[in-house]
Scaffold this active site. Structure first.
Site, mmCIF file in Angstrom:
data_model
loop_
_atom_site.group_PDB
_atom_site.id
_atom_site.type_symbol
_atom_site.label_atom_id
_atom_site.label_comp_id
_atom_site.label_asym_id
_atom_site.label_seq_id
_atom_site.Cartn_x
_atom_site.Cartn_y
_atom_site.Cartn_z
ATOM 1 N NE ARG A 52 -19.555 -85.896 -13.158
ATOM 2 C CZ ARG A 52 -20.478 -86.336 -13.124
ATOM 3 N NH1 ARG A 52 -20.875 -87.278 -12.499
ATOM 4 N NH2 ARG A 52 -21.425 -85.508 -13.433
ATOM 5 C CE1 TYR A 104 -0.857 -83.389 4.731
ATOM 6 C CE2 TYR A 104 -3.875 -83.845 4.668
ATOM 7 C CZ TYR A 104 -2.243 -83.401 3.949
ATOM 8 O OH TYR A 104 -2.651 -82.005 3.675
ATOM 9 C CG ASP A 177 -0.735 -91.912 3.301
ATOM 10 O OD1 ASP A 177 -0.150 -91.639 2.639
ATOM 11 O OD2 ASP A 177 -1.475 -90.402 3.974
ATOM 12 C CE LYS A 202 2.228 -83.305 -0.405
ATOM 13 N NZ LYS A 202 1.347 -83.980 1.146
HETATM 14 C C1 PLP Z 1 -0.149 -84.566 1.137
HETATM 15 C C2 PLP Z 1 -0.450 -85.687 1.585
HETATM 16 C C3 PLP Z 1 -1.923 -86.210 1.594
HETATM 17 C C4 PLP Z 1 -3.202 -85.419 1.390
HETATM 18 O O1 PLP Z 1 -2.393 -84.811 0.432
HETATM 19 P P1 PLP Z 1 -3.701 -83.927 -0.896
HETATM 20 O O2 PLP Z 1 -3.041 -84.056 -2.458
HETATM 21 O O3 PLP Z 1 -2.638 -82.782 -0.434
HETATM 22 O O4 PLP Z 1 -4.436 -83.396 -0.628
HETATM 23 C C5 PLP Z 1 -2.196 -87.123 2.374
HETATM 24 N N1 PLP Z 1 -1.173 -88.171 2.880
HETATM 25 C C6 PLP Z 1 -0.032 -87.534 2.929
HETATM 26 C C7 PLP Z 1 1.277 -88.699 4.123
HETATM 27 C C8 PLP Z 1 0.344 -86.120 2.528
HETATM 28 O O5 PLP Z 1 1.809 -85.992 2.750
#
Ligand code: PLP
Length: 381
Positions: A52, A104, A177, A202
């Site tokens: 962890r 998001y 982000d 992604k």
């Molecule tokens: C998918 C996404 C998230 C969240 O990511 P997860 O891996 O699904 O928790 C956050 N920000 C953006 C821009 C995303 O496309």
């Protein structure tokens, strides 16, 4: 060669040139152990005790992402949401935070629900309007400004450098982000951001088969140590196999992102002014909101994400998505396969997604095939 002497694309392709000392393997072994041997004198000289806290499967992916972002440290998380929410949980109840209205949706819901219940003072603003951001900032009380650029689901652009300056003047950190931009197109830390977040699910992984997140920091400071403790204490760590797959995916990041950008740009140009299209939302179009800023802070392309507003409203948009044959009707983004979705259906009430809008994640297929499929789907609308 030292990674600093080669281009980022070369560093990514070779995962920083790492070779396994024991076997001379050019790709890393998969470590799945949850615990590590203690030395006879009761020490942990390996620096590893329990999974962890630490896992050798994280090392290469974290080092590569840190290199590509120009950071002072990177951490993998169990998901993008785990990485993002950890940044807010590292603040204290009562702290004021400013986040975008176009963001998001999962994070917006969490900010407006859990984060407010937990005691954060959350304010959502139009981040494309620097005056609005400036009005929202409360010097001394605002601890974090969160931005996303290009931002889901309309791909509006926020000026990272200008936002960083305003945030810092108010004594707040800036977190970005950068999931959609990826380090191929933008390095937020060099533009003044303090923390970069990725939904590694992604583009970083790129194959729609791993759930993971990441944070990269500009400085190894007390805030970063707090984030480390949160990951450890909440157990928000990614699995060994996922970390291994993520590194494998990141080795092709540059070719995937560059191809997706080219495809998205071609699709955006093809459908601009199309008789069945109300609007093309893509920062690579000269008439798009924030195009000039995007041209400055993104290098090599404007990303693989775009949205199309379909003439005829919600029903026409949903019917168009129903007719695609090559595009896959699915949520998420950043994979090698192209995805299409009616975004308002996913986001529900409170979404800024127009009801006539389809969100497109462009993959690496042939651009002509992708355009032809959309053309046949639109022809009947
Ligand atoms: C998918 C996404 C998230 C969240 O990511 P997860 O891996 O699904 O928790 C956050 N920000 C953006 C821009 C995303 O496309």
């Amino acid at each position: 060669m030292e990674p600093k002497h080669i281009k980022p694309a070369s560093a990514a392709a070779q995962a920083l040139g790492w070779v396994d000392e024991k076997t001379r393997a050019v790709s890393p072994p998969l470590h799945t152990a949850t615990t590590y041997l203690r030395d006879p004198d009761n020490q942990y000289r390996s620096g590893r005790g329990y999974i962890r806290a630490d896992n050798p499967a994280f090392d290469q992916a974290e080092a590569l992402l840190n290199h590509l972002e120009g950071g002072a440290g990177a951490m993998l998380f169990s998901s993008g949401m785990a990485a993002a929410t950890s940044v807010f949980l590292a603040l204290k109840p009562g702290d004021h935070v400013v986040a975008p209205k176009v963001i998001y949706w999962g994070l917006r819901n969490w900010l407006q629900g859990f984060a407010q219940d937990w005691g954060l003072q959350v304010e959502l603003v139009d981040m494309t309007d620097l005056a609005a951001l400036n009005r929202a900032l409360q010097p001394g009380r605002t601890k974090l400004v969160w931005i996303e650029t290009p931002a889901n689901p309309t791909w509006v652009i926020t000026d990272i450098a200008a936002t960083a300056e305003l945030a810092h003047r108010a004594g707040a950190r800036l977190a970005v982000d950068s999931t959609v931009a990826t380090p191929v197109l933008t390095q937020p830390l060099a533009l003044g951001a303090d923390v970069v977040m990725h939904a590694a699910t992604k583009y970083l992984n790129g194959h729609s088969d791993v759930l993971a997140g990441a944070l990269v920091t500009a400085r190894d400071d007390e805030f970063w140590q707090r984030l480390k403790a949160i990951r450890h204490d909440l157990g928000a760590v990614v699995g060994s196999f996922e970390a291994w797959l993520l590194l494998r995916g990141m080795r092709t990041l540059f070719v995937r992102v560059n191809t997706a950008c080219r495809n998205a740009q071609q699709i955006a140009e093809h459908f601009a002014g199309h008789p069945r299209i109300e609007a093309v939302l893509y920062p690579g179009r000269p008439t798009a909101q924030g195009h000039a800023i995007a041209a400055r802070q993104m290098t090599g392309g404007f990303g693989g994400m775009l949205s199309l507003r379909i003439k005829g409203g919600e029903a026409a948009a949903i019917a168009t998505a129903a007719r695609v044959q090559l595009w896959k009707r699915a949520t998420s983004l950043g994979g090698v396969e192209s995805l299409i979705e009616h975004r308002a259906s996913i986001e529900g009430a409170g979404s800024p997604a127009p009801v006539d809008m389809l969100r497109l994640s462009t993959g690496i297929e042939d651009a002509g095939d992708l355009i032809a499929d959309l053309e046949q789907a639109l022809a009947k609308s």
